[in-house]
Design a protein around this motif. Structure first.
Motif, PDB file in Angstrom:
ATOM      1  N   MET A 467       0.839  -1.197   0.000  1.00  0.00           N
ATOM      2  CA  MET A 467       0.000   0.000   0.000  1.00  0.00           C
ATOM      3  C   MET A 467       0.873   1.245   0.000  1.00  0.00           C
ATOM      4  SD  MET A 467      -3.111  -0.827   2.677  1.00  0.00           S
ATOM      5  CE  MET A 467      -3.750   0.837   2.430  1.00  0.00           C
ATOM      6  N   GLU A 468       0.500   2.200  -0.845  1.00  0.00           N
ATOM      7  CA  GLU A 468       1.188   3.484  -0.904  1.00  0.00           C
ATOM      8  C   GLU A 468       0.449   4.479  -0.020  1.00  0.00           C
ATOM      9  OE1 GLU A 468       3.863   4.707  -2.309  1.00  0.00           O
ATOM     10  OE2 GLU A 468       4.557   2.991  -3.498  1.00  0.00           O
ATOM     11  N   PHE A 469       1.184   5.189   0.843  1.00  0.00           N
ATOM     12  CA  PHE A 469       0.614   6.214   1.708  1.00  0.00           C
ATOM     13  C   PHE A 469       1.260   7.559   1.396  1.00  0.00           C
ATOM     14  CE2 PHE A 469       0.074   2.307   4.204  1.00  0.00           C
ATOM     15  CZ  PHE A 469      -1.267   2.395   4.548  1.00  0.00           C
ATOM     16  N   SER A 470       0.550   8.614   1.752  1.00  0.00           N
ATOM     17  CA  SER A 470       1.157   9.940   1.677  1.00  0.00           C
ATOM     18  C   SER A 470       2.154  10.081   2.828  1.00  0.00           C
ATOM     19  CB  SER A 470       0.078  11.020   1.762  1.00  0.00           C
ATOM     20  OG  SER A 470      -0.523  11.015   3.044  1.00  0.00           O
ATOM     21  N   HIS A 471       2.955  11.148   2.792  1.00  0.00           N
ATOM     22  CA  HIS A 471       3.929  11.342   3.864  1.00  0.00           C
ATOM     23  C   HIS A 471       3.232  11.496   5.220  1.00  0.00           C
ATOM     24  CE1 HIS A 471       7.520  11.627   1.358  1.00  0.00           C
ATOM     25  NE2 HIS A 471       6.807  12.313   0.481  1.00  0.00           N
ATOM     26  N   THR A 472       2.130  12.208   5.221  1.00  0.00           N
ATOM     27  CA  THR A 472       1.388  12.385   6.478  1.00  0.00           C
ATOM     28  C   THR A 472       0.831  11.065   6.965  1.00  0.00           C
ATOM     29  OG1 THR A 472       0.788  14.639   5.811  1.00  0.00           O
ATOM     30  CG2 THR A 472      -0.493  13.627   7.593  1.00  0.00           C
ATOM     31  N   GLU A 473       0.214  10.298   6.048  1.00  0.00           N
ATOM     32  CA  GLU A 473      -0.366   9.008   6.436  1.00  0.00           C
ATOM     33  C   GLU A 473       0.718   8.046   6.893  1.00  0.00           C
ATOM     34  OE1 GLU A 473      -4.270   8.759   3.493  1.00  0.00           O
ATOM     35  OE2 GLU A 473      -2.317   8.051   2.795  1.00  0.00           O
ATOM     36  N   SER A 474       1.861   8.064   6.227  1.00  0.00           N
ATOM     37  CA  SER A 474       2.951   7.175   6.613  1.00  0.00           C
ATOM     38  C   SER A 474       3.428   7.484   8.028  1.00  0.00           C
ATOM     39  CB  SER A 474       4.111   7.306   5.622  1.00  0.00           C
ATOM     40  OG  SER A 474       5.190   6.478   6.001  1.00  0.00           O
ATOM     41  N   ALA A 498       5.748   3.450   1.371  1.00  0.00           N
ATOM     42  CA  ALA A 498       4.963   2.241   1.116  1.00  0.00           C
ATOM     43  C   ALA A 498       5.060   1.286   2.303  1.00  0.00           C
ATOM     44  CB  ALA A 498       5.440   1.553  -0.154  1.00  0.00           C
ATOM     45  N   LYS A 499       3.984   0.532   2.522  1.00  0.00           N
ATOM     46  CA  LYS A 499       3.931  -0.465   3.600  1.00  0.00           C
ATOM     47  C   LYS A 499       3.416  -1.776   3.016  1.00  0.00           C
ATOM     48  CE  LYS A 499       4.848   2.783   6.654  1.00  0.00           C
ATOM     49  NZ  LYS A 499       6.135   2.850   7.383  1.00  0.00           N
ATOM     50  N   VAL A 500       3.886  -2.867   3.594  1.00  0.00           N
ATOM     51  CA  VAL A 500       3.398  -4.194   3.208  1.00  0.00           C
ATOM     52  C   VAL A 500       2.403  -4.662   4.263  1.00  0.00           C
ATOM     53  CG1 VAL A 500       4.007  -6.595   2.763  1.00  0.00           C
ATOM     54  CG2 VAL A 500       5.529  -4.762   2.038  1.00  0.00           C
ATOM     55  N   VAL A 501       1.202  -4.995   3.840  1.00  0.00           N
ATOM     56  CA  VAL A 501       0.165  -5.498   4.752  1.00  0.00           C
ATOM     57  C   VAL A 501       0.316  -7.010   4.835  1.00  0.00           C
ATOM     58  CG1 VAL A 501      -2.293  -5.588   5.250  1.00  0.00           C
ATOM     59  CG2 VAL A 501      -1.343  -3.623   4.022  1.00  0.00           C
ATOM     60  N   GLN A 502       0.816  -7.486   5.975  1.00  0.00           N
ATOM     61  CA  GLN A 502       1.068  -8.911   6.159  1.00  0.00           C
ATOM     62  C   GLN A 502      -0.170  -9.647   6.680  1.00  0.00           C
ATOM     63  OE1 GLN A 502       3.665 -10.373   5.154  1.00  0.00           O
ATOM     64  NE2 GLN A 502       5.337  -8.897   5.085  1.00  0.00           N
ATOM     65  N   SER A 503      -0.890  -9.013   7.599  1.00  0.00           N
ATOM     66  CA  SER A 503      -2.068  -9.655   8.196  1.00  0.00           C
ATOM     67  C   SER A 503      -3.171  -8.619   8.358  1.00  0.00           C
ATOM     68  CB  SER A 503      -1.732 -10.257   9.568  1.00  0.00           C
ATOM     69  OG  SER A 503      -0.719 -11.243   9.451  1.00  0.00           O
ATOM     70  N   VAL A 504      -4.407  -9.104   8.319  1.00  0.00           N
ATOM     71  CA  VAL A 504      -5.577  -8.239   8.482  1.00  0.00           C
ATOM     72  C   VAL A 504      -6.536  -8.939   9.451  1.00  0.00           C
ATOM     73  CG1 VAL A 504      -5.344  -7.219   6.195  1.00  0.00           C
ATOM     74  CG2 VAL A 504      -6.776  -9.258   6.509  1.00  0.00           C
ATOM     75  N   PRO A 505      -7.495  -8.228  10.015  1.00  0.00           N
ATOM     76  CA  PRO A 505      -8.496  -8.886  10.866  1.00  0.00           C
ATOM     77  C   PRO A 505      -9.166 -10.029  10.116  1.00  0.00           C
ATOM     78  CG  PRO A 505      -8.693  -6.511  11.056  1.00  0.00           C
ATOM     79  CD  PRO A 505      -7.694  -6.766   9.974  1.00  0.00           C
ATOM     80  N   ARG A 506      -9.330 -11.138  10.780  1.00  0.00           N
ATOM     81  CA  ARG A 506      -9.856 -12.332  10.113  1.00  0.00           C
ATOM     82  C   ARG A 506     -11.219 -12.065   9.479  1.00  0.00           C
ATOM     83  NH1 ARG A 506     -12.674 -16.969  10.845  1.00  0.00           N
ATOM     84  NH2 ARG A 506     -13.500 -16.331  12.850  1.00  0.00           N
ATOM     85  N   MET A 507     -12.017 -11.220  10.115  1.00  0.00           N
ATOM     86  CA  MET A 507     -13.344 -10.896   9.577  1.00  0.00           C
ATOM     87  C   MET A 507     -13.259 -10.178   8.232  1.00  0.00           C
ATOM     88  SD  MET A 507     -15.704  -9.629  12.728  1.00  0.00           S
ATOM     89  CE  MET A 507     -16.476 -10.780  13.847  1.00  0.00           C
ATOM     90  N   LEU A 508     -12.127  -9.468   8.011  1.00  0.00           N
ATOM     91  CA  LEU A 508     -11.976  -8.670   6.797  1.00  0.00           C
ATOM     92  C   LEU A 508     -11.128  -9.359   5.736  1.00  0.00           C
ATOM     93  CD1 LEU A 508     -11.332  -5.164   8.402  1.00  0.00           C
ATOM     94  CD2 LEU A 508     -13.421  -5.906   7.254  1.00  0.00           C
TER      95      LEU A 508
END
Length: 599
Positions: A467-474, A498-508
């Motif tokens: 995921m790409e974020f803005s400087h503020t979001e990062s 940029a960030k790598v999303v490794q895990s998310v809530p199981r419901m999502l």
């Protein structure tokens, strides 16, 4: 050189004090009725004319006053309720400053009549504009009668700011309603221009609410009772459907005094936040009792505001007490009668078998006489199968399971409508259930439980998402990585913003987790400016719950419907989704018959 600073006359001082205490006729009624309650009255009669501008008369059967006390009562700062500085920290009466009567007398033509208990005769004192005109003996019943005529006759600037007769009478009615609710043991009679507005007989709180607010509201109220050491709260709270667009029906009392305190009202609204939509206010009558030393009543001239020594503890206590009632959603629970005796059960079972045989014979005979049409399919109500009974389970145990069955599990499912609503029956009533709102409530309660216990259950992604974020979001993500991990999101640096999303809530895991994550980051970016993480955590959980459940048209299998209804019975606040929308609506048989002109 002449002094420019002068000491004001007593008459002018009284008028200035009247400006703080006496805003309108309703203020006069409030002060005088509070004095009657402090005097131990069990019956209070209030009469007004022309909205109180011409006459305000309050009669009570309290302890009364002697001639000397009656004269002193019209002096400034004369009171029998406090004597030392320490008494200000332990106020248990409604009045205590000794300003009300002299302030009222300074801007009106006032007659004070009082007879002390056990006295042979009473005393009548008449004054105009703060000056006493005459004092004489008078024959009267024990108690006190105060007549205030021509309010603000000597301050025309104040008089012209009064509203219409109907408006002023309405304000008087509001004040008397609050005072009457605070003391259900006292009889109140209110007359306006010779017409009885209400007559509230002494009784319990529910009867008092019914006489003042209506029987419809009283039938929707449920008891609240909670204690924590010396702190206690009791009263009545209504179901969410009785909400109002203003806080006019939210009555909160602290040590018997009506208050419009921000801490108390915020606590009640906090308890109802999962039931009410924005802009709606609950109906409740709540009494908070705590040691007099833990609350300061001497904060505001009208005494509508208080200050607590332990503000956060009081707030959390009120929230906990109200949530304890709302969580069980008592308005949907069925009143189940006690189990019958074994003989009665045997007789009932025998009768049921006989009626079943007769019904089968009737159906069989009808089938012989009428051929079954194969062109129009007939849809029968889905019958809920009886679970198999084990050898160790006795008939009594099976009845006990049925006795403890929840409201939603006991509904007979008819089917789905438009792929959005479940159509069920509850006895002779029709019940429509919003499956998205129901799923959202179940998901939210599960997320909240997991979050409270440590962290939301997460699931690793087979293919991690970049995921790409803005400087503020990062920056926000880096700052709140622990909070995101607790919410079930595990992110790692990928380079730059940029960030790598490794895990998310199981419901999502199979939903729009990217969109939800961006929304969560947006919520977290507001921290530090005006809100804390505690303020937004439930908003975040609600957003996650909303995106994790079925949305729009979605067909459910019979097993899924049964699981959803059972899940609703296992969570609290099941009648509304986390945003306040109702989960179900009930349509009675009489309403259906009215639609078809059968009633």
């Amino acid at each position: 050189m002449a002094c420019r600073i002068k000491i004001l006359s007593e008459n002018l001082s009284n008028k200035i004090a009247a400006g703080e205490v006496v805003e309108r006729p309703a203020s006069v009624v409030k002060e005088m009725v509070e004095n009657s309650l402090d005097a131990g009255a069990t019956e209070i009669v209030v009469e007004i004319e022309v909205g109180g501008k011409r006459l305000i008369k309050v009669s009570d059967n309290g302890c009364g006053m002697s001639r000397e006390d009656a004269l002193l009562a019209l002096e400034r700062h004369a009171t029998s309720k406090i004597a030392t500085d320490g008494d200000l920290l332990a106020i248990s009466t409604l009045g205590f400053r000794g300003e009300a009567l002299p302030s009222i007398a300074s801007v009106s033509r006032c007659t004070l009549s009082s007879r002390e208990k056990g006295s042979v005769e009473g005393t009548e004192i008449y004054g105009e504009g703060g000056g006493i005109r005459h004092v004489k003996a008078r024959g009267m019943a024990e108690g006190t009668v105060i007549e205030v005529r021509n309010l603000f006759f000597n301050t025309p600037a104040r008089l012209k700011f009064l509203k219409s007769t109907e408006t002023e009478a309405g304000h008087v009615s509001d004040h008397l309603t609050r005072l009457a609710l605070s003391r259900p043991d006292v009889r109140f009679v209110y007359l306006s221009d010779g017409r009885v507005v209400f007559r509230a007989l002494n009784g319990d709180l529910r009867e008092r609410v019914a006489s003042l607010l209506g029987r419809t509201i009283a039938s929707e109220l449920f008891p609240v009772l909670c204690e924590d050491g010396e702190m206690r709260i009791h009263g009545l709270a209504a179901r969410p459907e009785c909400s109002r667009s203003t806080a006019s029906h939210l009555f909160t009392f602290v040590n018997g005094r009506f208050v419009r305190d921000r801490v108390v009202q915020h606590a009640v609204l906090q308890a109802y936040r999962r039931f009410l939509e924005k802009g709606r206010y609950p109906v409740a009558v709540l009494f908070l009792s705590l040691p007099t030393g833990d609350v300061d009543m001497n904060v505001h001239p009208t005494k509508h505001e208080v200050r607590f020594r332990e503000q956060s503890r009081v707030h959390d206590f009120i929230v906990s007490a109200a949530e304890g009632v709302l969580q069980s959603t008592p308005w949907i629970r069925k009143a189940v009668s006690a189990p019958a005796s074994p003989a009665a059960v045997t007789e009932t079972v025998a009768e049921r078998k006989v009626s079943g045989v007769r019904e089968s014979l009737g159906v069989y005979q009808a089938r012989l006489e009428t051929p079954v049409s194969r062109e129009l399919p007939i849809r029968h109500e889905a019958a809920r199968p009886m679970p198999p009974r084990t050898l160790a389970e006795s008939p009594g145990q099976g009845q006990e399971q049925e006795y403890n069955k929840g409201f939603f599990s006991s509904l007979a499912v008819i089917g789905q409508y438009a792929g959005i609503y479940l159509v069920c029956s509850d006895g002779e009533d029709l019940v429509l259930l919003d499956q998205h709102a129901a799923h959202e409530r179940v998901a939210f309660e599960r997320l909240r439980r997991e979050f409270t216990n440590g962290s939301v259950e997460s699931q690793g992604l087979l293919f991690p998402e970049v995921m790409e974020f803005s400087h503020t979001e990062s920056t926000v993500v880096d700052e709140h990585l622990p909070a995101l991990r607790k919410l079930g999101f595990v992110l790692e640096d990928f380079g730059g913003t940029a960030k790598v999303v490794q895990s998310v809530p199981r419901m999502l895991a199979e939903r729009e987790f990217i969109r939800v994550l961006r929304d969560v980051v947006e919520e977290l970016s507001s921290l530090g400016r005006s809100r804390s993480f505690m303020d937004i955590q439930e908003d975040i959980l609600m957003r996650m719950a909303c995106h994790s459940v079925v949305r729009g048209v979605h067909s459910l299998a019979a097993v899924e419907i049964s699981a959803l209804l059972a899940a609703l019975d296992s969570v609290g606040f099941a009648t509304n989704c986390p945003h306040g929308r109702p989960v179900f609506r009930r349509i009675s048989r009489s309403d259906v018959e009215k639609m078809f002109k059968r009633a």
